[in-house]
Enzyme design. Sequence first.
Site, short mmCIF file in Angstrom:
data_model
loop_
_atom_site.label_atom_id
_atom_site.label_comp_id
_atom_site.label_asym_id
_atom_site.label_seq_id
_atom_site.Cartn_x
_atom_site.Cartn_y
_atom_site.Cartn_z
N ILE A 112 0.78 -1.56 -0.42
CA ILE A 112 0.60 -0.12 -0.42
C ILE A 112 1.08 1.09 -0.02
O ILE A 112 1.87 1.04 0.63
CB ILE A 112 -0.77 0.29 1.21
CG1 ILE A 112 -1.82 1.12 1.00
CG2 ILE A 112 -0.60 -0.24 2.57
CD1 ILE A 112 -3.11 1.00 2.21
N CYS A 113 0.13 1.94 -0.73
CA CYS A 113 0.56 3.68 -0.39
C CYS A 113 2.15 3.66 -1.09
O CYS A 113 2.51 3.67 -2.72
CB CYS A 113 1.08 3.94 0.93
SG CYS A 113 1.07 5.82 0.72
#
Length: 188
Positions: A112-113
């Site tokens: 994620i991210c």
Amino acid sequence: MSQQRLKNKRIAFLATDGFEQVELTRPWEEIKAAGATVHLVSPKSGKIQGMNHDKAAEQFEVDKTIDQVSVEDYDGLVLPGGVANPDSLRTNADCVQFVRDFFKLAKPVAAICHGPWMLIEADVVHDRRVTSWPSLKTDLKNAGANWVDEACVCDQGLVTSRNPDDLPDFCTKAIEEFAEGTHVGQTV
């Protein structure tokens, strides 16, 4: 969701100082609640520093150092973001190899991210549909990925999301992929 959907599954969270705290804690809590055993793996022992964006948050105890683990020990991998965390991890050859090995064995990975920086370094995004924090778009495209701006993307066991707002979808899909297990055709 069944409390025991991930019973007998072992999931590694690879992180070091500078990880975005909620991108570790929310998946950790949900994956653990689904019955999995979870380990915080890091290149260093002791505690690592979480962040709430650009401010120091809590510290977390490392369960195992990278030299104490093998991909065979785990059924899946989570790569939380934060800017400093993956930027540091991608300079560690053992961490990069650990990530690459999940793909070699077709085991599910959730990033994620800024976490997908590790996927670029491990050279596992070519011809894959992914998403990330917007500033990684060019890096991922240059590595051969098909970058899209969606809350959660899954491509043959690789789950990616953009930011903490996407955590509900990210956690749900990661648990689904970890429950499913290996993915034919995912290998590098």
